[in-house]
Design an enzyme around this catalytic site. Structure first.
Site, PDB file in Angstrom:
ATOM      1  N   LEU A 105      -0.976  -5.947   5.980  1.00 37.13           N
ATOM      2  CA  LEU A 105      -0.639  -6.407   4.630  1.00 37.13           C
ATOM      3  C   LEU A 105       0.797  -6.000   4.307  1.00 37.13           C
ATOM      4  O   LEU A 105       1.035  -5.055   3.579  1.00 37.13           O
ATOM      5  CB  LEU A 105      -1.609  -5.830   3.596  1.00 37.13           C
ATOM      6  N   HIS A 106       1.735  -6.733   4.906  1.00 36.17           N
ATOM      7  CA  HIS A 106       3.134  -6.447   4.624  1.00 36.17           C
ATOM      8  C   HIS A 106       3.511  -7.079   3.282  1.00 36.17           C
ATOM      9  O   HIS A 106       2.639  -7.501   2.529  1.00 36.17           O
ATOM     10  CB  HIS A 106       4.037  -6.913   5.770  1.00 36.17           C
ATOM     11  N   MET A 107       4.793  -7.144   2.984  1.00 32.54           N
ATOM     12  CA  MET A 107       5.181  -7.516   1.621  1.00 32.54           C
ATOM     13  C   MET A 107       4.659  -8.882   1.180  1.00 32.54           C
ATOM     14  O   MET A 107       4.197  -9.029   0.058  1.00 32.54           O
ATOM     15  CB  MET A 107       6.706  -7.467   1.480  1.00 32.54           C
TER      16      MET A 107
END
Lengths: 88, 555
Positions: free
Chosen positions: A14-16
């Protein structure tokens, strides 16, 4: 209160981008709290920076807990987003 | 001339004057306020204006660089709505009775520091996103304008680092390239530069001095180098390279997807030579019809011990999948001579070019050979594989190779592993011996591939590495051309096809002769694929006869 456990399928976790997409969608439901229980922590599903800084990797299991107005619909929406890999 | 080294994140060459991005430092004063409610409203208004600005940046970016690169500006809007961020601002204003600018500045520092302290490199870089959105809100609180460059000339843009919003806001018609002191290859600027096809070099460090502003410079995005106030010689060399790149770009536009066919309708395949997985992008970008030579040595050279079957299998599979059904000819291990690997423990030799190398090693140490062949056959089901054996001199060697190949196939079948039965098997023609018995060899294999570098040195008895011999080395020596023609005739007589994968294959002075010999495939370095296609498409073989006669008379 309703809850469901899902798996993160995004290769980079769950990156940006996925965090932003999720928080943006959850923020529309003002009357319903959204919590994500992951790695022994409970984080606010509407707070993009909390989601990012939790460093949720691909393959992690996340329990989504919704509490409030139209909680089932909100939960279904969140689950669908995880399952689709947030459109990535 | 000053030469600075950074990391090239977007290829290409740019020549022009350097221009440093000027940022008006946002100075924030800490002031006590009376009406906290009104101060919160100021913050909310500035935030809303900021989000509207981001929305129009988003729309601009969608048009210029596409939806996926533009999304950053939608995400930045989400960051501005983060409840913790807003709570922090609210808290500082209400409980400490301080001004909104100061509240945003402190909040920004806290959150940016939190990201900067994270272990993950990607997350550390997000500190820049926090600063970018906070600066925007602060500017809107102070109602100051974003600095826009007013110059008419095109410039190489220099900065400490560039926020994505800064990159997108720039007038693209005035940007030649980007250079930054910091940043990483994951940064949005790097990604945007690649999307916009502009050269970019990052991580140049503090040596990128502000005093270089306005000076002439060259940016080479492929090597990550910038030259400030370049010498005339360097300038000319880079202009030449730049033109070659431009030429290639134009060729690509013009020739991509076109057939390799002469004016009178003769067709020939143009493939590419490859030395590693990372070259495949170049193969596809230059529109090669396949891979005519994949040097498998890199797997062994990059490793500290014999690469396992699994490692090899996964690499071969990736190559075949990336090439999506196009022909991929992988050459089995070719070490020895000038390529030495410690863990093979090869003895020192008086004359390594004539020594224990390539197929000679494989046939002496079948366990190494078998591992490679098992990996190749297992990968064969993922694409269109051909296997090629180097340094062949005799029929007997081919018989031995075929024996090992059939053992490997039987083993894999017994283990229930899928494989392709009809993988094409070929040999390198790089020794005069192989040429002289090419009629016998052609009956046993599907294809020949002429390795002109070794064939030249073995035919002319000239060491390629010895600069003293350069004046004796005629790479167009008729002996060599006759050898190629002889091998081509024998291949065709006995039902095999023939390609050339040595340097001579890309020699445009010889293209007509190769076409006249009926060579079926030329495999060249990726950057030569399109120039060669251009040459083929402008050649008319019906007028070639006289030139051919001239060659024969001369020789």
């Amino acid at each position: 209160m309703v809850a469901k456990t899902v798996e993160v399928i995004n290769a980079q976790g769950l990156h940006m981008r996925p965090a932003g997409v999720l928080a943006q969608a959850m923020n529309k439901h003002k009357e319903c709290d959204v919590k994500l229980n992951v790695n022994g922590k409970s984080i606010n599903g509407k707070a993009v920076m909390q989601i990012m800084s939790a460093g949720i990797k691909c393959g992690s299991t996340v329990e989504i807990v919704c509490d409030g107005a139209e909680e089932q619909a909100v939960l279904d929406e969140a689950v669908a987003m995880f399952e689709s890999g947030f459109g990535e | 001339m000053v030469e600075l080294k950074g990391k090239g994140v977007s290829g290409g060459i740019a020549i022009g004057k350097l221009a440093f991005v000027k940022r008006d430092e946002i100075s924030v004063k800490r002031t006590r306020i009376e009406n906290t409610q009104k101060e919160m409203e100021r913050f909310e208004t500035a935030k809303e204006i900021s989000k509207e600005q981001l929305q129009s940046l988003y729309e601009k970016a969608v048009k210029e660089v596409g939806e996926s690169s533009a999304q950053i500006f939608a995400i930045h809007q989400a960051l501005m709505d983060d409840p913790d961020y807003n709570d922090s601002v609210d808290n500082i204003i209400h409980s400490q009775c301080l001004n909104a600018e100061y509240a945003v500045a402190v909040t920004s520092d806290n959150f940016a520091d939190m990201f900067a302290a994270m272990e993950d490199e990607y997350m550390r870089e997000r500190a820049a996103d926090i600063r970018d959105i906070s600066n925007r809100i602060m500017r809107n609180l102070q109602q100051s304008q974003e600095e826009q460059s007013q110059t008419e000339e095109k410039h190489i843009i220099c900065a400490d680092d560039l926020a994505p919003s800064e990159t997108v806001q720039m007038d693209k018609s005035k940007v030649l390239a980007f250079c930054t002191k910091f940043g990483s290859s994951n940064s949005h600027t790097a990604i945007l530069a690649r999307t916009m096809n502009l050269p970019a070099v990052i991580g140049l460090g503090e040596e990128l001095l502000a005093e270089y502003n306005g000076k002439e410079a060259i940016v080479d995005g492929s090597t990550g180098t910038i030259y400030i106030e370049p010498e005339q010689k360097m300038l000319e060399e880079m202009r030449r390279q730049q033109q070659a790149q431009e030429h290639r770009k134009e060729l690509l536009k013009e020739l991509k997807g076109k057939e390799n066919v002469t004016l009178n309708g003769q067709k020939i395949k143009v493939f590419a030579n490859v030395g590693g997985l990372s070259d495949i992008g170049q193969v596809l970008a230059n529109d090669a019809g396949g891979i005519g030579l994949f040097r498998s040595e890199f797997l062994y050279l990059e490793s500290s011990d014999y690469p396992s079957e699994e490692t090899q299998f996964s690499t071969y599979r990736q190559i075949l999948e990336k090439m999506a059904g196009k022909k991929v000819i992988i050459r089995t291990l070719d070490i020895g001579a000038d390529k030495q690997i410690d863990y093979f423990h090869l003895d020192k030799e008086e004359n390594p070019a004539l020594g224990f190398r390539a197929i000679r090693i494989c046939l002496t140490r079948p366990e190494i050979f078998k591992t490679q062949l098992r990996a190749l056959y297992r990968a064969s089901v993922y694409g269109n594989l051909g296997i090629m054996f180097p340094m062949i001199i005799s029929l007997e060697e081919i018989h031995k190779i075929k024996q090992v190949v059939s053992e490997v196939k039987e083993e894999l079948k017994a283990e229930g592993l899928p494989l392709k039965e009809d993988v094409e098997l070929g040999i390198m023609i790089e020794t005069p011996a192989a040429v002289m018995v090419s009629d016998m060899l052609a009956k046993e294999v599907d294809f020949f591939s002429v390795g002109t570098n070794d064939l030249t040195q073995y035919t002319l008895a000239i060491d390629r590495q010895n600069p003293k011999l350069e004046s004796f080395c005629d790479t167009h020596h008729p002996a060599l051309l006759r050898m190629i023609e002889f091998a081509a005739d024998n291949a065709h007589k006995h039902g095999a096809w023939i390609g050339i994968c040595g340097e001579l294959g890309g020699d445009l002075e010889l293209t007509e002769q190769f076409l006249a010999m009926g060579i079926d495939e030329l495999s060249v370095s990726p950057s030569l694929v399109l120039p060669l296609r251009e040459k083929i498409r402008s050649t008319d073989m019906t007028t070639y006869e006289t030139a051919e006669k001239k060659l024969r008379l001369n020789s």
